[in-house]
Design an enzyme around this catalytic site. Structure first.
Site, PDB file in Angstrom:
ATOM      1  N   HIS A  37       0.834  -1.210   0.000  1.00 51.89           N
ATOM      2  CA  HIS A  37       0.000   0.000   0.000  1.00 51.89           C
ATOM      3  C   HIS A  37       0.868   1.260   0.000  1.00 51.89           C
ATOM      4  O   HIS A  37       0.546   2.249  -0.664  1.00 51.89           O
ATOM      5  CB  HIS A  37      -0.905   0.022   1.238  1.00 51.89           C
ATOM      6  CG  HIS A  37      -1.902  -1.088   1.299  1.00 51.89           C
ATOM      7  ND1 HIS A  37      -1.802  -2.130   2.191  1.00 51.89           N
ATOM      8  CD2 HIS A  37      -3.017  -1.332   0.569  1.00 51.89           C
ATOM      9  CE1 HIS A  37      -2.816  -2.952   2.024  1.00 51.89           C
ATOM     10  NE2 HIS A  37      -3.563  -2.504   1.038  1.00 51.89           N
ATOM     11  N   LYS A 149      -1.198  -7.065  -8.150  1.00 55.76           N
ATOM     12  CA  LYS A 149      -1.440  -8.383  -7.553  1.00 55.76           C
ATOM     13  C   LYS A 149      -2.890  -8.826  -7.815  1.00 55.76           C
ATOM     14  O   LYS A 149      -3.148  -9.983  -8.072  1.00 55.76           O
ATOM     15  CB  LYS A 149      -1.150  -8.371  -6.053  1.00 55.76           C
ATOM     16  CG  LYS A 149      -1.274  -9.762  -5.438  1.00 55.76           C
ATOM     17  CD  LYS A 149      -0.772  -9.810  -4.024  1.00 55.76           C
ATOM     18  CE  LYS A 149      -1.701  -9.161  -3.048  1.00 55.76           C
ATOM     19  NZ  LYS A 149      -3.000  -9.862  -2.879  1.00 55.76           N
TER      20      LYS A 149
END
Ligand code: PAF
Length: 287
Positions: A37, A149
């Site tokens: 993140h 991802k």
């Protein structure tokens, strides 16, 4: 850093930001922030003058037997990370704020969820699109970033942006990996020692498939996948899927055309934790 829980609050804050002519960049998350993140936030900060992180564990994207109630919630740590990274605004609504009434309208997706995660998580991507659509309407960002991802998620959001004419530019963020190759994920926190040790094998298998199909395009893709599946099974990883799919429509590939773009993607169940990973093919060895 401003923290806001209500939709009215976030709209008021962003109204003023927009009228100053700032570029608003959105980083949607479900919290439990990690270096993956942080990478998304940093990448967004390079392009947007005002960065909004949303933290919301969205119930509508979890199936009835999935980990909604156990999903890690680390609010104070998330707040600190956002502060350190120079995020301008954190929006962390609760479920009642986002879904004050039981939603009556849902997303029906044709084709793009027949394979990969969409096949084994029915309804998941409908829930993702529902919440991302709401976040786009609430925040009205100029830019939004999502990690590679979750490549199927990215493809679907991209499609939604095109079909619903959302005035937002999407950015894809690289997958950030641990030293042994395991893709960072909030769900890695569920792994015990033994499970953690074998977790990087998924990425290993994906890399091996990529190396073989890009260096020997005449090979049977199916045979290569089966061989790697066997290797994963032999290490107590339960296969959800391992696939080579077209980059543009996510349909499984039978024959490799050198130079085309593919995604090698996989999902395994490691103990009780579902792990996903992928990479985009790179033909530089043979071009
Ligand atoms: O990728 C995620 O964390 C979630 O699916 C998202 C995009 C924040 C929607 O809840």
């Amino acid at each position: 850093m401003t923290e806001v829980q209500s939709i009215t609050g976030v709209r008021n804050e962003l109204g003023a930001v927009r009228s100053r002519g700032e570029t608003i960049g959105l980083v949607p998350t479900m919290g439990a922030l990690h270096d993956g993140h942080v990478h998304l936030i940093r990448k967004m900060k390079e392009q947007a003058s005002f960065v909004v992180v949303t933290v919301f564990v969205n119930p509508t994207q979890f199936g009835p037997n999935e980990d909604y109630s156990n999903y890690p919630r680390t609010r104070e740590r998330d707040r600190q990370i956002c502060e350190q990274e120079g995020v301008n605004l954190v929006f962390y609504p609760d479920v009642e704020e986002m879904y004050p009434v039981e939603p009556a309208i849902s997303f029906m997706i044709k084709g793009l969820t027949d394979h990969m995660c969409g096949k084994s998580r029915p309804g998941h991507f409908g829930g993702v699109l529902q919440v991302v659509n709401k976040l786009f309407n609430i925040i009205q960002p100029d830019l939004a970033i999502f990690g590679q991802k979750d490549i199927q998620q990215f493809a679907l959001i991209d499609r939604m942006v095109q079909e619903f004419n959302h005035p937002v530019r999407l950015i894809i963020g690289d997958t950030v990996r641990e030293a042994d190759g395991l893709a960072m994920s909030s769900r890695n926190a569920y792994l015990n020692k033994k499970e953690r040790k074998r977790a990087p094998l998924l990425y290993d298998a994906i890399k091996t498939v990529n190396e073989i199909v890009t260096s020997k395009p005449d090979v049977s893709v199916q045979d290569v996948l089966v061989e790697q599946e066997q290797r994963l099974k032999a290490n107590d990883l339960k296969i959800d899927y391992l696939a080579v799919v077209n980059f543009y429509d996510l349909q499984p590939v039978v024959h490799i055309v050198p130079g085309s773009r593919y995604i090698v993607a996989g999902a395994v169940i490691n103990g009780t934790t579902r792990l996903i990973d992928n990479l985009i093919t790179d033909f530089k060895q043979i071009s």
